[in-house]
Design a protein around this motif. Sequence first.
Motif, PDB file in Angstrom:
ATOM      1  N   GLU A  13       0.870  -1.185   0.000  1.00  0.00           N
ATOM      2  CA  GLU A  13       0.000   0.000   0.000  1.00  0.00           C
ATOM      3  C   GLU A  13       0.910   1.240   0.000  1.00  0.00           C
ATOM      4  O   GLU A  13       2.122   1.114   0.208  1.00  0.00           O
ATOM      5  CB  GLU A  13      -1.003  -0.068   1.171  1.00  0.00           C
TER       6      GLU A  13
ATOM      7  N   GLY B 280      -2.830  -6.901   2.317  1.00  0.00           N
ATOM      8  CA  GLY B 280      -3.615  -8.031   1.804  1.00  0.00           C
ATOM      9  C   GLY B 280      -3.090  -9.380   2.269  1.00  0.00           C
ATOM     10  O   GLY B 280      -3.306 -10.392   1.610  1.00  0.00           O
ATOM     11  N   ILE B 281      -2.409  -9.408   3.415  1.00  0.00           N
ATOM     12  CA  ILE B 281      -1.841 -10.676   3.896  1.00  0.00           C
ATOM     13  C   ILE B 281      -2.894 -11.476   4.657  1.00  0.00           C
ATOM     14  O   ILE B 281      -3.005 -12.686   4.491  1.00  0.00           O
ATOM     15  CB  ILE B 281      -0.646 -10.405   4.839  1.00  0.00           C
ATOM     16  N   SER B 282      -3.639 -10.791   5.486  1.00  0.00           N
ATOM     17  CA  SER B 282      -4.600 -11.509   6.331  1.00  0.00           C
ATOM     18  C   SER B 282      -6.003 -11.386   5.757  1.00  0.00           C
ATOM     19  O   SER B 282      -6.507 -10.270   5.561  1.00  0.00           O
ATOM     20  CB  SER B 282      -4.570 -10.912   7.743  1.00  0.00           C
TER      21      SER B 282
ATOM     22  N   ARG C  93       2.887  -4.648  11.754  1.00  0.00           N
ATOM     23  CA  ARG C  93       3.707  -5.568  10.959  1.00  0.00           C
ATOM     24  C   ARG C  93       4.907  -4.777  10.457  1.00  0.00           C
ATOM     25  O   ARG C  93       4.824  -3.549  10.306  1.00  0.00           O
ATOM     26  CB  ARG C  93       2.944  -6.078   9.727  1.00  0.00           C
TER      27      ARG C  93
ATOM     28  N   HIS D 293      -2.485  -0.688  14.040  1.00  0.00           N
ATOM     29  CA  HIS D 293      -3.608  -0.800  13.095  1.00  0.00           C
ATOM     30  C   HIS D 293      -4.119  -2.229  12.962  1.00  0.00           C
ATOM     31  O   HIS D 293      -5.326  -2.471  13.061  1.00  0.00           O
ATOM     32  CB  HIS D 293      -3.181  -0.249  11.723  1.00  0.00           C
TER      33      HIS D 293
ATOM     34  N   ASN E 276      -8.262  -6.342  13.639  1.00  0.00           N
ATOM     35  CA  ASN E 276      -8.614  -7.741  13.927  1.00  0.00           C
ATOM     36  C   ASN E 276      -7.824  -8.177  15.159  1.00  0.00           C
ATOM     37  O   ASN E 276      -6.707  -8.653  15.041  1.00  0.00           O
ATOM     38  CB  ASN E 276      -8.278  -8.636  12.732  1.00  0.00           C
TER      39      ASN E 276
ATOM     40  N   ARG F  29      -7.943 -10.643  16.782  1.00  0.00           N
ATOM     41  CA  ARG F  29      -7.756 -12.106  16.803  1.00  0.00           C
ATOM     42  C   ARG F  29      -8.224 -12.680  18.137  1.00  0.00           C
ATOM     43  O   ARG F  29      -7.580 -13.559  18.714  1.00  0.00           O
ATOM     44  CB  ARG F  29      -6.298 -12.467  16.495  1.00  0.00           C
TER      45      ARG F  29
ATOM     46  N   ARG G 123     -11.377  -8.030   2.563  1.00  0.00           N
ATOM     47  CA  ARG G 123     -10.874  -6.795   1.933  1.00  0.00           C
ATOM     48  C   ARG G 123     -10.544  -7.030   0.463  1.00  0.00           C
ATOM     49  O   ARG G 123      -9.951  -8.044   0.108  1.00  0.00           O
ATOM     50  CB  ARG G 123      -9.638  -6.291   2.680  1.00  0.00           C
TER      51      ARG G 123
HETATM   52  C1  HEM Z   1      -5.249   4.033   3.871  1.00  0.00           C
HETATM   53  C2  HEM Z   1      -5.760   3.291   4.794  1.00  0.00           C
HETATM   54  C3  HEM Z   1      -5.211   1.952   5.217  1.00  0.00           C
HETATM   55  C4  HEM Z   1      -3.949   1.468   5.178  1.00  0.00           C
HETATM   56  C5  HEM Z   1      -2.694   2.181   4.704  1.00  0.00           C
HETATM   57  C6  HEM Z   1      -3.993   0.119   5.687  1.00  0.00           C
HETATM   58  C7  HEM Z   1      -2.897  -0.703   5.795  1.00  0.00           C
HETATM   59  C8  HEM Z   1      -2.929  -2.011   6.249  1.00  0.00           C
HETATM   60  C9  HEM Z   1      -1.798  -2.890   6.299  1.00  0.00           C
HETATM   61  C10 HEM Z   1      -0.379  -2.548   5.867  1.00  0.00           C
HETATM   62  C11 HEM Z   1      -2.222  -4.069   6.801  1.00  0.00           C
HETATM   63  C12 HEM Z   1      -1.365  -5.322   7.058  1.00  0.00           C
HETATM   64  C13 HEM Z   1      -1.517  -6.351   5.976  1.00  0.00           C
HETATM   65  C14 HEM Z   1      -2.463  -7.474   6.325  1.00  0.00           C
HETATM   66  O1  HEM Z   1      -2.515  -7.904   7.489  1.00  0.00           O
HETATM   67  O2  HEM Z   1      -3.163  -7.947   5.429  1.00  0.00           O
HETATM   68  C15 HEM Z   1      -3.646  -3.943   7.074  1.00  0.00           C
HETATM   69  C16 HEM Z   1      -4.450  -4.930   7.577  1.00  0.00           C
HETATM   70  C17 HEM Z   1      -5.802  -4.763   7.833  1.00  0.00           C
HETATM   71  N1  HEM Z   1      -6.534  -3.615   7.681  1.00  0.00           N
HETATM   72 FE1  HEM Z   1      -5.894  -1.882   6.948  1.00  0.00          FE
HETATM   73  N2  HEM Z   1      -5.273  -0.173   6.045  1.00  0.00           N
HETATM   74  C18 HEM Z   1      -6.050   0.918   5.775  1.00  0.00           C
HETATM   75  C19 HEM Z   1      -7.409   1.055   5.980  1.00  0.00           C
HETATM   76  C20 HEM Z   1      -8.191   0.119   6.610  1.00  0.00           C
HETATM   77  C21 HEM Z   1      -9.570   0.299   6.936  1.00  0.00           C
HETATM   78  C22 HEM Z   1     -10.415   1.554   6.639  1.00  0.00           C
HETATM   79  C23 HEM Z   1      -9.989  -0.853   7.545  1.00  0.00           C
HETATM   80  C24 HEM Z   1     -11.342  -1.194   8.105  1.00  0.00           C
HETATM   81  C25 HEM Z   1     -12.106  -0.354   8.727  1.00  0.00           C
HETATM   82  C26 HEM Z   1      -8.862  -1.753   7.573  1.00  0.00           C
HETATM   83  C27 HEM Z   1      -8.887  -3.033   8.057  1.00  0.00           C
HETATM   84  C28 HEM Z   1      -7.834  -3.896   8.030  1.00  0.00           C
HETATM   85  C29 HEM Z   1      -7.937  -5.290   8.434  1.00  0.00           C
HETATM   86  C30 HEM Z   1      -9.204  -6.023   8.877  1.00  0.00           C
HETATM   87  C31 HEM Z   1      -6.661  -5.830   8.317  1.00  0.00           C
HETATM   88  C32 HEM Z   1      -6.243  -7.267   8.612  1.00  0.00           C
HETATM   89  C33 HEM Z   1      -5.877  -7.415  10.078  1.00  0.00           C
HETATM   90  C34 HEM Z   1      -5.642  -8.870  10.444  1.00  0.00           C
HETATM   91  O3  HEM Z   1      -6.482  -9.696  10.095  1.00  0.00           O
HETATM   92  O4  HEM Z   1      -4.639  -9.148  11.088  1.00  0.00           O
HETATM   93  N3  HEM Z   1      -7.785  -1.135   7.008  1.00  0.00           N
HETATM   94  N4  HEM Z   1      -4.039  -2.671   6.733  1.00  0.00           N
END
Ligand code: HEM
Length: 499
Positions: A167, A174-176, A289, A332, A337, A339, A380
């Motif tokens: 990103e 997009g890992i989890s 991460r 974040h 999540n 977990r 996602r």
């Molecule tokens: C520009 C905004 C955002 C950035 C830069 C960002 C970035 C990231 C990154 C780097 C990860 C780690 C990769 C992964 O675990 O897949 C992640 C995971 C995640 N993000 Fe975001 N994200 C953003 C917005 C959001 C928003 C708006 C939501 C929901 C309200 C969200 C929900 C999640 C969820 C559910 C995960 C997976 C967590 C897990 O299952 O461990 N993200 N995001």
Amino acid sequence: MTKTTDIDYEDIQGLVRFGHGQLSASAFLLLKIADLEAARRWLNSAAITSATESTPAPQSALQVAFTAPGLRALGLAEDLVEQLSDEFVSGLGGDTNRSRRLGDTGSNAPQHWRWGGSAETTPHLLLMVYADPTRLDSLLTSIREPQFEQAFTQLAELVSRHNGPREPFGFVDGISQPLIDWQQQVSTDLHQRDRYSNRLALGEVLLGYRNEYGLYTERPLLNPLDVDRDDALPDAEDQPQLLDLGRNGTYLVLRQLAQDVRGFWQFVDDQAGADPQQREQIAAAMVGRQRDGTPLIAAAGEAIDGSEPSDRQNHFTYARDPHGHGCPIGAHVRRANPRSGDFPVGVDNWLSRLVRTLGFGRRHHGDDLVASSRFHRLLRRGRIYGVELTPEQALQAAADDSEERGLHFICLGANISRQFEFVQNAWCASSKFAGLPSESDPLLGNREPLLNAAPTDHFSIPRAGAPARCIQGLPQFVRVVGGAYFFMPGIKALRFITR
Ligand code: HEM
């Protein structure tokens, strides 16, 4: 076993099952209906990509989803529109209470959005076009033939030229993802799923199937006598005498999030006193991460349902890190999540469950503060936009920040309020998440003070054997510039709506 029928992948839009990752360019067209008959004809015969597996993978993909005003504009009866969820019908930008809960205030407020912030700028439909980067423009030209131009006017076109794995802040994304229980083999019986599981009931993603509560989400059901052809729609699984307009459909949340990449890295660099190693550590603590996606938590020793020990990027929970010494509680990914299971680790028989349910036997003060993850998972499907600016480039004084970059955040789910809104509000935007004071999501927070003027712009990094490091004065790194709630119907339902 809760399985009642086989899955008709032909009837499900492909985006639910695949992220179309091999098609790394995309254009999301936000459209208004200009000519109803032409729009119906175009949509009714559009080659919508289904969730059926094909080899080789398709060269392009087309998906479609509608807002509530869009379904009305297509002539769908009001009583059917109203059987879709309240939050979908009222819309993402249409209610000030919702905006406040989601953190869409200050510069995030809908009145500043480019699209979706008012009735005029809310699209009727979203047409999602995926292709190889070399083919996207020609594909768009072939779509925009005269009938299309007659049918629709375009409010905006959200283009992603190349959706790499990172990103815009530079972290692998997009890992989890939850593992969808397509075969409906896992029990949805409460109490058989006490621990964190990455497996998710099909009904959490698609309407018309059992969800994690073992129940069917509300959706529009029709009497076959009111329909000209009774094979037009699938039967309702729980009420077979009725037809199910929701089955195989899902809700789609789209938020256009502009990211201040330069601001992010320069702030982190200041906090690190320009030390590269500390800079990486602080940034990783904020995300939860490392930049290459490595988790800050060691792989779990115990089994996690729906997660393979070989998947080192995902085979972990926070159960053995209750104080956030490995991954800060406010990071974040830990907010998005946690977990968490229905009960903490160690509660695995009726007696210990009873003890916990009565409020006794807590090991850590935060044990009961975070809801169980399985009711709040998001699938996602976002895409990045803008030209890449690496962290190294962002740190140069002359860094180019004239071009906007960010995320077309997309998530799918059967229940917008329990999934997207809960995660965005109670977990990400809340400055009380897991008992933390004065901080919201370090990436997403809008940094607006609370009504009682309490600040929300802190981020604490707990440390073993030392006081937590508290970073103050976080600027806003992510700004909402548009968004809407859509319903992405099953393909039979699409034909029915546009007949
Ligand atoms: C520009 C905004 C955002 C950035 C830069 C960002 C970035 C990231 C990154 C780097 C990860 C780690 C990769 C992964 O675990 O897949 C992640 C995971 C995640 N993000 Fe975001 N994200 C953003 C917005 C959001 C928003 C708006 C939501 C929901 C309200 C969200 C929900 C999640 C969820 C559910 C995960 C997976 C967590 C897990 O299952 O461990 N993200 N995001």
